[in-house]
Scaffold this motif. Structure first.
Motif, PDB file in Angstrom:
ATOM      1  N   GLN A  36      -2.787   2.122   4.255  1.00 15.53           N
ATOM      2  CA  GLN A  36      -2.518   0.696   4.074  1.00 15.53           C
ATOM      3  C   GLN A  36      -1.217   0.297   4.770  1.00 15.53           C
ATOM      4  OE1 GLN A  36      -2.591  -0.192  -0.126  1.00 15.53           O
ATOM      5  NE2 GLN A  36      -4.658   0.596  -0.389  1.00 15.53           N
ATOM      6  N   SER A  41       2.097   5.128   0.915  1.00 10.30           N
ATOM      7  CA  SER A  41       0.999   6.005   0.522  1.00 10.30           C
ATOM      8  C   SER A  41       1.591   7.382   0.277  1.00 10.30           C
ATOM      9  CB  SER A  41      -0.066   6.082   1.618  1.00 10.30           C
ATOM     10  OG  SER A  41      -0.706   4.830   1.790  1.00 10.30           O
ATOM     11  N   HIS A 218      -0.179   3.385  -2.941  1.00 13.90           N
ATOM     12  CA  HIS A 218      -1.481   4.028  -2.811  1.00 13.90           C
ATOM     13  C   HIS A 218      -1.263   5.523  -3.034  1.00 13.90           C
ATOM     14  CE1 HIS A 218      -5.668   4.106  -1.562  1.00 13.90           C
ATOM     15  NE2 HIS A 218      -5.418   5.124  -0.763  1.00 13.90           N
ATOM     16  N   GLN A 230      -8.169   8.628  -4.964  1.00  9.34           N
ATOM     17  CA  GLN A 230      -7.169   7.791  -4.322  1.00  9.34           C
ATOM     18  C   GLN A 230      -7.277   6.372  -4.847  1.00  9.34           C
ATOM     19  OE1 GLN A 230      -7.661   6.851  -0.093  1.00  9.34           O
ATOM     20  NE2 GLN A 230      -9.691   7.792  -0.125  1.00  9.34           N
ATOM     21  N   GLY A 231      -6.142   5.685  -4.833  1.00  7.03           N
ATOM     22  CA  GLY A 231      -6.094   4.322  -5.334  1.00  7.03           C
ATOM     23  C   GLY A 231      -4.701   4.029  -5.840  1.00  7.03           C
ATOM     24  N   THR A 232      -4.567   3.005  -6.664  1.00  6.08           N
ATOM     25  CA  THR A 232      -3.277   2.711  -7.264  1.00  6.08           C
ATOM     26  C   THR A 232      -2.955   3.807  -8.281  1.00  6.08           C
ATOM     27  OG1 THR A 232      -4.235   1.427  -9.065  1.00  6.08           O
ATOM     28  CG2 THR A 232      -3.714   0.228  -7.031  1.00  6.08           C
TER      29      THR A 232
END
Length: 275
Positions: A36, A41, A218, A230-232
């Protein structure tokens, strides 16, 4: 931090397409990532899961076995090294400076991609170096020898060097290793500022789980060469994933002030997130 010192959104993309990387055998296995822009990240995972190998391939240091890394939509390993270095910088784990180098001389190394036979050191280069030292809060150390500095000071100088490179994307491999907690927090505050105020895109390998959960926009969990989740942090940093990826029994609580997630190791069975 852009050359005119104005924050602007990063326009350079970094993605992977079914990326397989390794040495004698694959370590990273079919990874698909879309980093992102203008965010932090953070890669986490147990030792040997492929975090640093993946980072080195993103940085064009290691070639892929198959698949590809795409920088601005083009295969990074097919682009000239100097061209890539104008878009993406790498701070490897445990960098070593040549003996006798001063802080300003080290930071000036970040201008190498911008030099050529026809374009030698310029006023623009000098401004970029001074700006990078100011941003990393090491300008008062400019004439000091790197060898005479503390670990935290040295790490800030290395970060100043990659800032002087003036790339949209910065990759960092375990930048907080062996540093005291206060120094780790100071460095991550600096990196967070680079992402959120100056729109740099950062990809960081970290071992410190609570710091990763606190600072990541991320969060990427790796296991056995694959992306496990993966993600917040709210989506990824939970007891089940910590048990699956690290074999760690823990409960996750939320700090009542910052709302950051905190991992507390437990001898009991994993608990769910406590709000």
């Amino acid at each position: 931090m852009t050359p005119n010192n104005q924050a602007s959104a990063s326009t350079i993309s970094l993605t992977t397409d079914n990326l397989v990387v390794g040495y004698d055998s694959p370590i990273v296995k079919g990874v698909n990532l879309n980093i992102q822009p203008g965010k932090m990240s953070i890669l986490i995972g147990s030792n040997g899961c492929g975090k640093s190998t993946l980072l080195k391939c993103l940085a064009r240091v290691l070639p892929p076995i198959s698949g590809q890394v795409l920088l601005n939509g083009k295969a990074v390993h097919q682009q000239p090294a100097k061209q890539v270095a104008k878009m993406m910088a790498l701070l490897p784990q445990g960098p070593i400076a040549p003996e006798g180098l001063s802080v300003k001389e080290l930071v000036s190394q970040g201008r190498y991609p911008h030099q050529s036979f026809l374009k030698q050191w310029s006023k623009e280069d000098e401004q970029a170096v001074n700006q990078a030292m100011q941003q990393a809060n090491v300008e008062m150390l400019a004439d000091r020898s790197i060898a005479d500095l503390s670990g935290g000071q040295r790490q800030r100088c290395w970060i100043a060097m990659v800032l002087a490179q003036q790339t949209d994307i910065i990759l960092l491999d375990e930048p907080t290793t062996y540093l005291d907690l206060k120094v780790q927090v100071d460095l991550l505050n600096l990196l967070s500022e680079l992402a959120h105020q100056h729109q740099r895109t950062l990809v960081i390998v970290l071992h410190e789980l609570n710091l990763a959960a606190t600072y990541a926009d991320h969060l990427i969990m790796m296991k056995d060469g694959n992306i496990y989740a993966q993600g917040t942090p709210e989506q990824v940093f939970n007891a089940d994933n910590l048990q699956a990826v690290f074999g760690l029994n823990a409960k996750i609580i939320k700090d009542p002030d910052s709302r950051a997630l905190v991992c507390i190791p437990s001898t009991q069975q994993p608990a769910q997130v406590v709000s």
